[in-house]
Design an enzyme around this catalytic site. Sequence first.
Site, PDB file in Angstrom:
ATOM      1  CB  THR A 143      -0.972  -0.004   1.206  1.00 32.72           C
ATOM      2  OG1 THR A 143      -0.229  -0.226   2.410  1.00 32.72           O
ATOM      3  CG2 THR A 143      -2.024  -1.095   1.040  1.00 32.72           C
TER       4      THR A 143
ATOM      5  CE  LYS B 189       0.467  -3.433   3.410  1.00 32.69           C
ATOM      6  NZ  LYS B 189      -0.143  -2.403   4.339  1.00 32.69           N
TER       7      LYS B 189
ATOM      8  CB  THR C 206      -2.636  -2.414   7.592  1.00 43.33           C
ATOM      9  OG1 THR C 206      -3.705  -1.697   7.737  1.00 43.33           O
ATOM     10  CG2 THR C 206      -2.850  -3.805   7.209  1.00 43.33           C
TER      11      THR C 206
ATOM     12  CD  GLU D  88       2.367   5.218   6.377  1.00 44.29           C
ATOM     13  OE1 GLU D  88       1.533   4.626   5.681  1.00 44.29           O
ATOM     14  OE2 GLU D  88       2.068   5.890   7.378  1.00 44.29           O
TER      15      GLU D  88
ATOM     16  CG  ASN E  78      -0.164   8.372   8.045  1.00 44.42           C
ATOM     17  OD1 ASN E  78      -0.878   7.394   7.903  1.00 44.42           O
ATOM     18  ND2 ASN E  78       1.152   8.281   8.166  1.00 44.42           N
TER      19      ASN E  78
ATOM     20  CB  THR F 246      -7.456  13.805   0.469  1.00 42.21           C
ATOM     21  OG1 THR F 246      -6.193  13.993   1.132  1.00 42.21           O
ATOM     22  CG2 THR F 246      -8.562  13.700   1.504  1.00 42.21           C
TER      23      THR F 246
END
EC number: 2.3.1.35
Length: 419
Positions: free
Chosen positions: A154, A180, A191, A277, A414, A419
């Site tokens: 993702t 992942k 996740t 991230e 995040n 969006t």
Amino acid sequence: MSHWQQITGGVTAAKGYRAAGITAGLKASGAPDLALIVSDVPAIAAGVFTTNHMCAAPVRYCRQRLQTKGTAQAILCNSGQANAATGEQGWQAVLAQADMVATALGFSPEMVLVASTGVIGQPIPLEKMRQALPTLTANLSDGGGEAAARAIMTTDLVPKQIALEAEWEGQTIRIGGMAKGSGMIHPKMATMLAFITCDAAVSPHLWQEMLQRACDRSFNQITVDGDTSTNDSVIALANGQSRTPAIAEPGAAATRLEEMLTAVCVHLAKAIARDGEGATCLIEVQVSGASDDTAARQVARTIASSMLVKSAIYGRDPNWGRIAAAAGRAGVPFDASNLAIALGGIPMMRHGQPLPFDPAAAHAYLVQQAAASTDASGQQSIDHPVVIEVSIGSGSGRGVAWGCDLSYDYVKINAEYTT
């Protein structure tokens, strides 16, 4: 010294497994989003899952399936939609996914496990999945491990996979894995998703116990942001196709297999933490001197998950006070006068007292490790973590946890996720 060697192939390195990963149109980006792993024969299946009470429909399905039937032959995983907080529609979607895979492959839906990752609350695009299934099954091959690993990503920047091989009773045993995870990483299984394939023959109860202990030392010891996902799942298959003697009880053979399984899990866990991230480096926290290993792991994970520690590492700031504070709030009693801290081998505290050290040297160490976290080709590396060593006493308990630094990009990623 380890008794195995690393090989290529990921989940298809072990005998009797095929995999595929394709673009089914489930993601607006057009990136690969549907993966399938298939064993040529029914395999012993074990699973460890999230403790989040909002667990996703596929988690509930797999947990129920493995409690009633400890075998499986296929794992289907989509990325883009988590199928969490989707009510009865989500449950029916899981049943439909299992049924369509079983029909395509010619075996019972009970032999199909299902996993999902992506945005919470979004339904599974079943019709797109159904239309893509012929292409997915046609692409199944014993070289499809990397394609499958890419299809479950993702916000991940890189696919995560590994395979190990060991000589065993004159034969060869292999364990492969893919995972992942980049954000919403603070597993309590368990996740993040991980799928493991093994060609050893092992009893169901032993395989489940091995996986649980391996997860406790790996996936349950990583953190990126302190959020526990609705979809955390680790599923391990063992199909016996290596033709080595079956492992039915604890003993030397079981210990060797568990060590190998744990090594696969640790590698994947560290890769997830490194790919957090916005992260620029991997952090490894080593704790010793605790009353037992469980207590040591708890302290290590608390330090690795500290936002202040993570921010300091991103700023290349050797602020050991944040490490001490995190250790103190871990919920593990210890005498503060026994606390010792070192960063990259540089002692900063001993017997609960600060030590003089060269801040410039400590800063240089942090800069050096961050630079080494990405190799010359631009690929992420898990071989050069920022190492934090903490001792809390004279006990024999030891534990390790992994995390990553916290950068501005984490907030940006995040803030814009849907969006």
